[in-house]
Design a protein around this motif. Structure first.
Motif, mmCIF file in Angstrom:
data_model
loop_
_atom_site.group_PDB
_atom_site.id
_atom_site.type_symbol
_atom_site.label_atom_id
_atom_site.label_comp_id
_atom_site.label_asym_id
_atom_site.label_seq_id
_atom_site.Cartn_x
_atom_site.Cartn_y
_atom_site.Cartn_z
ATOM 1 N N VAL A 194 -76.552 40.295 28.546
ATOM 2 C CA VAL A 194 -77.949 40.721 28.406
ATOM 3 C C VAL A 194 -78.648 40.050 27.217
ATOM 4 N N ALA A 195 -78.084 40.242 26.027
ATOM 5 C CA ALA A 195 -78.772 39.737 24.831
ATOM 6 C C ALA A 195 -78.850 38.213 24.858
ATOM 7 N N GLY A 196 -77.730 37.567 25.245
ATOM 8 C CA GLY A 196 -77.680 36.105 25.221
ATOM 9 C C GLY A 196 -78.666 35.486 26.200
ATOM 10 N N TYR B 203 -70.696 30.729 27.767
ATOM 11 C CA TYR B 203 -70.418 32.070 28.282
ATOM 12 C C TYR B 203 -68.987 32.169 28.789
ATOM 13 N N LYS B 204 -68.472 33.370 28.731
ATOM 14 C CA LYS B 204 -67.189 33.631 29.408
ATOM 15 C C LYS B 204 -67.273 34.991 30.075
ATOM 16 N N LYS B 205 -66.444 35.170 31.075
ATOM 17 C CA LYS B 205 -66.448 36.437 31.818
ATOM 18 C C LYS B 205 -66.052 37.565 30.880
ATOM 19 N N ARG B 206 -66.690 38.742 31.053
ATOM 20 C CA ARG B 206 -66.294 39.835 30.159
ATOM 21 C C ARG B 206 -64.852 40.256 30.429
ATOM 22 N N ALA B 207 -64.251 40.856 29.434
ATOM 23 C CA ALA B 207 -62.802 41.071 29.481
ATOM 24 C C ALA B 207 -62.388 42.161 30.476
ATOM 25 N N TYR C 29 -68.909 49.912 34.390
ATOM 26 C CA TYR C 29 -70.149 50.329 35.054
ATOM 27 C C TYR C 29 -71.024 51.021 34.023
ATOM 28 N N GLU C 30 -72.323 50.782 34.104
ATOM 29 C CA GLU C 30 -73.239 51.419 33.154
ATOM 30 C C GLU C 30 -74.524 51.830 33.859
ATOM 31 N N GLY C 31 -75.205 52.797 33.264
ATOM 32 C CA GLY C 31 -76.463 53.284 33.843
ATOM 33 C C GLY C 31 -77.653 52.781 33.038
ATOM 34 N N PHE C 32 -78.624 52.198 33.739
ATOM 35 C CA PHE C 32 -79.830 51.689 33.058
ATOM 36 C C PHE C 32 -81.036 52.569 33.410
ATOM 37 N N CYS D 31 -72.521 47.348 38.022
ATOM 38 C CA CYS D 31 -71.252 46.800 37.565
ATOM 39 C C CYS D 31 -71.645 45.649 36.629
ATOM 40 N N ARG D 32 -71.204 45.715 35.382
ATOM 41 C CA ARG D 32 -71.698 44.737 34.415
ATOM 42 C C ARG D 32 -71.286 43.295 34.762
ATOM 43 N N ASP D 33 -70.135 43.135 35.434
ATOM 44 C CA ASP D 33 -69.728 41.780 35.856
ATOM 45 C C ASP D 33 -70.758 41.180 36.805
ATOM 46 N N ARG E 282 -64.877 29.619 25.974
ATOM 47 C CA ARG E 282 -64.748 30.682 24.966
ATOM 48 C C ARG E 282 -65.016 30.079 23.591
ATOM 49 N N VAL E 283 -65.987 30.654 22.899
ATOM 50 C CA VAL E 283 -66.317 30.144 21.569
ATOM 51 C C VAL E 283 -65.157 30.454 20.633
ATOM 52 N N LEU E 284 -64.735 29.429 19.883
ATOM 53 C CA LEU E 284 -63.625 29.645 18.955
ATOM 54 C C LEU E 284 -64.138 29.859 17.540
ATOM 55 N N GLY F 292 -78.466 41.773 20.028
ATOM 56 C CA GLY F 292 -77.758 42.717 20.903
ATOM 57 C C GLY F 292 -76.639 43.409 20.152
ATOM 58 N N ASP F 293 -75.568 43.756 20.884
ATOM 59 C CA ASP F 293 -74.474 44.504 20.271
ATOM 60 C C ASP F 293 -73.811 43.775 19.110
ATOM 61 N N SER F 294 -73.915 42.462 19.074
ATOM 62 C CA SER F 294 -73.278 41.761 17.953
ATOM 63 C C SER F 294 -74.022 42.089 16.655
HETATM 64 C C1 LIG Z 1 -68.304 52.766 26.804
HETATM 65 C C2 LIG Z 1 -69.698 52.208 26.795
HETATM 66 C C3 LIG Z 1 -70.613 52.630 27.756
HETATM 67 C C4 LIG Z 1 -71.920 52.136 27.727
HETATM 68 N N1 LIG Z 1 -72.803 52.591 28.661
HETATM 69 C C5 LIG Z 1 -74.087 52.150 28.622
HETATM 70 C C6 LIG Z 1 -75.026 52.615 29.564
HETATM 71 O O1 LIG Z 1 -74.708 53.417 30.429
HETATM 72 N N2 LIG Z 1 -76.293 52.130 29.487
HETATM 73 C C7 LIG Z 1 -76.687 51.222 28.537
HETATM 74 O O2 LIG Z 1 -77.852 50.817 28.493
HETATM 75 N N3 LIG Z 1 -75.789 50.758 27.628
HETATM 76 C C8 LIG Z 1 -74.515 51.196 27.647
HETATM 77 N N4 LIG Z 1 -73.614 50.716 26.744
HETATM 78 C C9 LIG Z 1 -74.045 49.698 25.776
HETATM 79 C C10 LIG Z 1 -74.074 48.306 26.398
HETATM 80 O O3 LIG Z 1 -72.825 47.991 26.946
HETATM 81 C C11 LIG Z 1 -74.415 47.272 25.335
HETATM 82 O O4 LIG Z 1 -75.401 47.729 24.483
HETATM 83 C C12 LIG Z 1 -74.856 45.954 25.970
HETATM 84 O O5 LIG Z 1 -73.875 45.474 26.809
HETATM 85 C C13 LIG Z 1 -75.192 44.928 24.901
HETATM 86 O O6 LIG Z 1 -75.378 43.680 25.507
HETATM 87 P P1 LIG Z 1 -74.942 42.346 24.765
HETATM 88 O O7 LIG Z 1 -75.406 41.234 25.614
HETATM 89 O O8 LIG Z 1 -75.387 42.417 23.354
HETATM 90 O O9 LIG Z 1 -73.359 42.402 24.699
HETATM 91 P P2 LIG Z 1 -72.281 42.379 25.862
HETATM 92 O O10 LIG Z 1 -72.811 42.996 27.091
HETATM 93 O O11 LIG Z 1 -71.044 42.953 25.281
HETATM 94 O O12 LIG Z 1 -72.067 40.835 26.161
HETATM 95 C C14 LIG Z 1 -71.376 39.978 25.327
HETATM 96 C C15 LIG Z 1 -71.013 38.733 26.132
HETATM 97 O O13 LIG Z 1 -70.428 37.789 25.258
HETATM 98 C C16 LIG Z 1 -69.255 37.282 25.860
HETATM 99 N N5 LIG Z 1 -68.351 36.824 24.813
HETATM 100 C C17 LIG Z 1 -67.659 37.570 23.915
HETATM 101 N N6 LIG Z 1 -66.918 36.775 23.139
HETATM 102 C C18 LIG Z 1 -67.168 35.504 23.531
HETATM 103 C C19 LIG Z 1 -66.698 34.230 23.119
HETATM 104 N N7 LIG Z 1 -65.814 34.080 22.131
HETATM 105 N N8 LIG Z 1 -67.169 33.127 23.762
HETATM 106 C C20 LIG Z 1 -68.079 33.228 24.770
HETATM 107 N N9 LIG Z 1 -68.544 34.417 25.197
HETATM 108 C C21 LIG Z 1 -68.089 35.525 24.592
HETATM 109 C C22 LIG Z 1 -68.702 38.428 26.688
HETATM 110 O O14 LIG Z 1 -67.833 37.983 27.699
HETATM 111 C C23 LIG Z 1 -70.021 39.007 27.239
HETATM 112 O O15 LIG Z 1 -70.390 38.326 28.411
HETATM 113 C C24 LIG Z 1 -72.305 51.202 26.735
HETATM 114 C C25 LIG Z 1 -71.382 50.765 25.789
HETATM 115 C C26 LIG Z 1 -70.093 51.268 25.802
HETATM 116 C C27 LIG Z 1 -69.118 50.796 24.758
#
Ligand SMILES: Cc1cc2nc3c(=O)[nH]c(=O)nc-3n(C[C@H](O)[C@H](O)[C@H](O)COP(=O)(O)OP(=O)(O)OC[C@H]3O[C@@H](n4cnc5c(N)ncnc54)[C@H](O)[C@@H]3O)c2cc1C
Length: 436
Positions: free
Chosen positions: A14-16, A34-38, A42-45, A89-91, A112-114, A262-264
């Motif tokens: 999302v953030a990226g 990008y890399k596939k999430r680990a 499932y999440e609700g928006f 499904c977040r994937d 995968r970023v090192l 984003g989450d980072s």
């Molecule tokens: C248990 C749980 C439930 C949640 N439920 C909800 C919900 O219901 N609704 C909601 O709005 N939010 C929910 N959230 C929060 C939501 O998941 C995050 O806020 C959101 O995913 C943030 O998006 P992001 O893009 O910052 O990070 P992420 O979605 O975590 O994406 C990070 C991406 O970076 C990639 N990445 C990581 N390391 C590397 C690397 N070294 N090299 C390349 N790529 C890499 C990952 O594979 C991933 O694709 C929940 C969180 C948790 C922990």
């Protein structure tokens, strides 16, 4: 001008992706690694989140937000069918986001970023695809979510973990979700159609450490008086996943060469259900901040400060929302609840009065210093109300008696359509800029 400036985004969710799209619209040369999430999650928006994706032009991902699931809340002993959420499904959602990125002609690199290091004016990023590779950038956006490698540098809340389990639910019919508060945490269940179900148990670190299989989760839940509807006639699919889910905010979220989005940068407790919206709130401003850093060095520090303040504001706001939910639960006194009911420690800030302050705003794709209106509901300041510049109007109202102010507002509204004029007048009253 921006075509020659290379920006590399680390992480393609999302953030990226949304930051990358914003940067591409400003003309930068943008790549995403990008890399596939680990794991599968499932999440609700919310509806607001869906609108955010639409506004950013993410057509493919918005298409996945098409089924509304009724959300049943059994929180703190109270039952309600409060609202709807779009469960994804977040994937699948990540794949759709990458399709969106492709349509904006963003360079996509699977890997995968090192690590990264500065060499002269450039940053060299090392990543692993089939083999180890390098790419250089003028600026990087870290959007690797909770996996970003700065763990020790966070300010955090009580440690929570979520145990996630995919389910097969052949007899389920209607898409729905439920949330229940229990003695040692809370449980979210979802049926998303096509036999797919999901259960998520969020608890503290101590409980999570005792769980290594879904059988352990069931043990935890067995004495709880909640409707575990997702487990009726279900089959467990794959292994249980443990995911950290506590509030944290990075101490350094921006520099001259890098921004965390984003989450980072900051992540909140999933209980406030708004993590993705929070990520969008950052990615919607990050491109303008970067544009200012790279192209208007005079305003660089203002832009960085603007971003820091916004991220802190968003984090505090949603942490407070989470705490309010935890505080509603009065039936349990376990440490899970007591810790979360007392974090964060908030100082009660009394709002004194509406004022005009020097701050910063997004204007013409840059962050610029500007006077803004600070009100009780707009503590970060407001310059535009929708598309209306309101600072001079508010200044006049604050400096003049009510009658004169009303005459000024009437005059201001003459050029507006009825709906907009009504919206403006309601806002002025609501924020106590005029009183009648
Ligand atoms: C248990 C749980 C439930 C949640 N439920 C909800 C919900 O219901 N609704 C909601 O709005 N939010 C929910 N959230 C929060 C939501 O998941 C995050 O806020 C959101 O995913 C943030 O998006 P992001 O893009 O910052 O990070 P992420 O979605 O975590 O994406 C990070 C991406 O970076 C990639 N990445 C990581 N390391 C590397 C690397 N070294 N090299 C390349 N790529 C890499 C990952 O594979 C991933 O694709 C929940 C969180 C948790 C922990």
């Amino acid at each position: 001008m921006n075509l020659t400036k290379k920006i590399v985004v680390l992480g393609g969710a999302v953030a990226g992706v949304t930051t990358a799209i914003g940067l591409k619209k400003l003309g930068f040369d943008v790549s995403i690694i990008y890399k596939k999430r680990a794991f599968t999650a499932y999440e609700g928006f919310s509806q607001k989140t869906k609108e955010g994706f639409s506004l950013m032009g993410c057509k493919n991902s918005v298409k996945l937000l098409n089924i509304k699931s009724l959300r049943n809340s059994n929180w703190a002993g109270m039952q309600s069918k409060i609202n709807y959420e779009y469960v994804v499904c977040r994937d699948d959602f990540d794949k759709a986001l990458l399709e969106d990125a492709k349509e904006y002609k963003i360079n996509l690199i699977k890997g995968r970023v090192l690590d990264q290091r500065e060499v002269g004016n450039k940053i060299i990023i090392r990543y692993k695809s089939d083999k180890e590779e390098f790419i250089d950038a003028d600026f990087i956006v870290d959007a690797r979510g909770r996996f970003t490698p700065f763990k020790a540098e966070y300010y955090t809340g009580p440690k929570s973990f979520s145990l996630l389990q995919e389910l097969e639910m052949p007899n389920a019919v209607q898409s729905k979700t439920s949330i229940d508060s229990i003695q040692d945490g809370w449980v979210w269940q979802a049926y998303v159609g096509k036999n797919k179900g999901y259960i998520q148990f969020s608890c503290d670190e101590q409980s999570a450490n005792k769980i290594s299989s879904f059988e352990d989760v069931k043990q935890y839940l067995k004495n709880e008086k909640i409707d575990l509807w997702s487990l009726r006639n279900c089959k467990i699919k794959g292994k249980i996943v443990k995911r950290d889910s506590y509030c944290k905010i990075h101490k350094t979220i921006i520099s001259d060469k890098m921004i965390l989005v984003g989450d980072s940068a900051s992540s909140i407790d999933p209980l406030s259900g708004n993590g993705v919206f929070q990520a969008l709130s950052m990615s919607s401003i990050a491109p303008y901040v970067i544009n200012t850093i790279l192209n208007k060095s005079l305003n660089k520090e203002i832009a960085k400060e603007f971003y820091k303040k916004r991220v802190n504001y968003i984090f505090n706001k949603f942490s407070k929302v989470g705490k309010e939910f935890y505080c509603m639960e009065k039936r349990f006194s376990s440490s899970f609840w007591t810790k979360r009911q007392s974090w964060p420690k908030l100082q009660k800030e009394e709002f004194k009065s509406v004022q005009i302050a020097n701050y910063a705003v997004v204007k013409d794709n840059f962050i610029e210093p500007k006077e803004v209106v600070i009100t009780e509901n707009n503590p970060m300041g407001i310059y535009f109300l929708e598309d209306l510049e309101v600072v001079e109007l508010v200044k006049y109202c604050l400096q003049n008696k009510t009658e004169k102010a009303i005459a000024f507002i009437d005059n201001f509204c003459k050029g507006l359509d009825e709906k907009k004029a009504l919206m403006l007048r309601s806002w002025l009253l609501k924020e106590k800029i005029i009183t009648i």
